[in-house]
Structures are given as C-alpha cells and as structure tokens.
Motif scaffolding. Structure first.
Motif, mmCIF file in Angstrom:
data_model
loop_
_atom_site.group_PDB
_atom_site.id
_atom_site.type_symbol
_atom_site.label_atom_id
_atom_site.label_comp_id
_atom_site.label_asym_id
_atom_site.label_seq_id
_atom_site.Cartn_x
_atom_site.Cartn_y
_atom_site.Cartn_z
ATOM 1 N N THR A 1 -47.249 86.166 -6.417
ATOM 2 C CA THR A 1 -47.769 86.643 -5.138
ATOM 3 C C THR A 1 -49.291 86.664 -5.129
ATOM 4 O O THR A 1 -49.941 86.206 -4.171
ATOM 5 N N LEU B 1 -50.124 85.336 5.630
ATOM 6 C CA LEU B 1 -49.035 84.485 6.098
ATOM 7 C C LEU B 1 -48.427 83.652 4.972
ATOM 8 O O LEU B 1 -47.214 83.421 4.945
ATOM 9 N N GLU B 2 -49.258 83.242 4.024
ATOM 10 C CA GLU B 2 -48.795 82.397 2.923
ATOM 11 C C GLU B 2 -47.720 83.081 2.076
ATOM 12 O O GLU B 2 -46.849 82.425 1.518
ATOM 13 N N ASP C 1 -45.852 85.814 3.289
ATOM 14 C CA ASP C 1 -45.010 86.670 4.117
ATOM 15 C C ASP C 1 -43.527 86.492 3.826
ATOM 16 O O ASP C 1 -42.766 87.466 3.812
ATOM 17 N N ASP C 2 -43.097 85.279 3.572
ATOM 18 C CA ASP C 2 -41.671 85.029 3.296
ATOM 19 C C ASP C 2 -41.227 85.591 1.946
ATOM 20 O O ASP C 2 -40.025 85.736 1.700
ATOM 21 N N ASP C 3 -42.176 85.883 1.079
ATOM 22 C CA ASP C 3 -41.837 86.419 -0.242
ATOM 23 C C ASP C 3 -41.691 87.941 -0.240
ATOM 24 O O ASP C 3 -41.272 88.525 -1.251
ATOM 25 N N ASP D 1 -38.685 93.196 3.651
ATOM 26 C CA ASP D 1 -39.027 93.796 4.937
ATOM 27 C C ASP D 1 -39.345 95.284 4.775
ATOM 28 O O ASP D 1 -38.770 95.974 3.924
#
Length: 281
Positions: free
Chosen positions: A248, A259-260, A262-264, A267
């Motif tokens: 990360t 944003l780079e 965010d998927d990692d 929530d």
C-alpha cells in the motif's frame, strides 16, 4: 459457555484438531473469531513485532498482559497466552500465572529456554534451562492456578536448540509428570519429519501441540491422522499485514492520490462493524 470450559471441551473432543491463530491486538483477535477458528494465540512474536521490538523478552510481562487483556476483551474465543519462559524464574512464573489467569486466559504456554529468550527461528542464542528447573516452573504454575480448567502448555525447545530427539522425549516425560496439560514440540526444519517422529515415540496421554511455521505444507488432516491435538498458526497475521502495508505504501508513494490504492482498502462500514460502533449509545 466460558472460554476456559470451551477450551477443555475442544481438548476432550475426540478427533478434533484445534486451530489457533496468532494475534497481536483486539482487532486481529476479532478477525480470527470472524473466520471461525477455534482459539487465539496471543503471540509473543506478533505482539513484540507490533511494538517494532525483537521477540527476545524486550517487552515486560505487564506489557504482554495488557495486550493479552485487550485480546480477551475483543473475542469470545479461548485465548492462549504465549508467555515465553514465564518472564524469569519460578517466582516470575507464579506471578505470571496469577496475573494472566486473573485477566481470563484459557491457556498459558511457557518454554524451557533460558531467560531472556531469543525467537526460535534466530540461528544463535538458543539455550535451554535444566529439565529440573523447568519441572519446578511447571509445578509452580499448576500449584498457583485457581481454575482447574486453565491449561498449562509445556513448550519443548530441544529440537530448536539442537539437543536432539532423546532430550525432547526425556523432557516431555518429565513435564508430563510435572502436570503439564499439553506438550508443545517445536521444530524449525522445513518439513514435519521431526514432529512426526516425536509423535510416533510419544506414548503418554498428554496431548501434543505443533507450530507448523517452517513446514506450512502440513495439513489439518495430517495432524488428525497423526493424533496431534492443536495446530498453532503463530504469526501469519503480522507477516501478511506487513506485506500488505508495504504494498500500500509503495503504491501510495508512487501515485498522486488515494485513488491508486482505493480498491485495496476495506470499506469504512466494515471497520465500523469491527469496532461495534452500532452498540454505542
């Protein structure tokens, strides 16, 4: 059901292989429970690492106790405290058992290395105390405990220290006679041959525990077939966490926004659920 009663029932359940996972704080313990494991191992390595300290008795007994108490408060699973060598001599073991039993641990593991100890996978610094001295520690632990359901695990480091199988078996028999509830046989070679040999030669009723850190191919089914009672996955949480954090931070440093990565990220609603925010008044 109280956690200690649950632990005793798991030990007495025929054919059951108890799966305990190392944790280093309340959050990681709660995640272990969410994934339906049987118990939490309040891991000396994980707790030390979380302070960026070596697993070498740098942290005090009180520091370990405080973290373990946070772990116990965060889960309904039985918690086994990794108490290294008992933080000193017989008198320290007595105090350790008093304090850790009082906060609600289901088990206490102590090992037969000198104090201060060094992590078992470090190549140097592996020295054992005498068999008699460790017997005295175990007897003191058993005499001190109040709740008969508290489990005292005798961790044998003969194979780690290079003292050989005969020494491991002699110590195991002595510790069995001293009242240990379980025997943990530790090995650092990269296959399960040593622990399998020990189990084949161990003909006494005290259940056997193993820590398959260096032989990760060893399965639960193999453990069951060879009559091991417990598998302790001692440190995958802290090690996988460090890997994820490194990934990360590397991504974040090389990007110009969140944003780079965010998927990692888990929530925020999941984090609130783990924190039990909804239970707040």
């Amino acid at each position: 059901m109280k956690a200690r009663n649950k632990m005793r029932q798991l030990i007495n359940q025929k054919g059951k292989v108890i799966r305990a996972v190392g944790a280093h704080n309340g959050l990681t313990a709660r995640l272990v429970e969410r994934h339906n494991f049987d118990a939490v191992w309040a891991s000396g390595f994980e707790i030390s690492s979380s302070f960026a300290k070596p697993d070498a008795n740098i942290l005090s007994m009180t520091e370990f106790k405080n973290i373990t108490e946070n772990i116990i408060e965060s889960t309904t699973l039985p918690v086994i405290a990794d108490c290294d060598t008992g933080f000193g001599n017989v008198n320290n073991v007595i105090e350790t058992v008093k304090k850790f039993e009082n906060i609600g641990v289901s088990g206490i593991s102590i090992e037969d290395k000198i104090f201060p100890k060094m992590n078992s996978f470090v190549e140097k610094g592996q020295s054992l105390i005498s068999k008699k001295e460790f017997e005295d520690k175990l007897k003191a632990a058993k005499d001190t405990q109040i709740d008969p359901d508290l489990i005292i695990i005798a961790r044998i480091e003969s194979l780690i220290a290079g003292s050989g199988m005969d020494d491991a078996l002699e110590r195991a028999f002595a510790y069995y006679q001293a009242g240990a509830d379980m025997i943990l046989i530790h090995s650092k070679i990269h296959n399960p041959s040593e622990v399998l040999q020990f189990r084949k030669l161990w003909n006494y009723p005290t259940p056997v525990v193993i820590v398959p850190t260096t032989y990760p191919m060893f399965s639960v089914e193999e453990a069951r077939n060879n009559d091991f009672k417990m598998l302790i996955y001692a440190n995958p949480i802290i090690r996988s966490s460090v890997k994820a954090i490194n990934d990360t931070l590397s991504k974040l440093y090389s990007s110009d926004s969140l944003l780079e990565i965010d998927d990692d990220l888990i929530d925020m609603s999941y984090m609130f659920d783990l924190q039990k925010v909804k239970e707040m008044v």
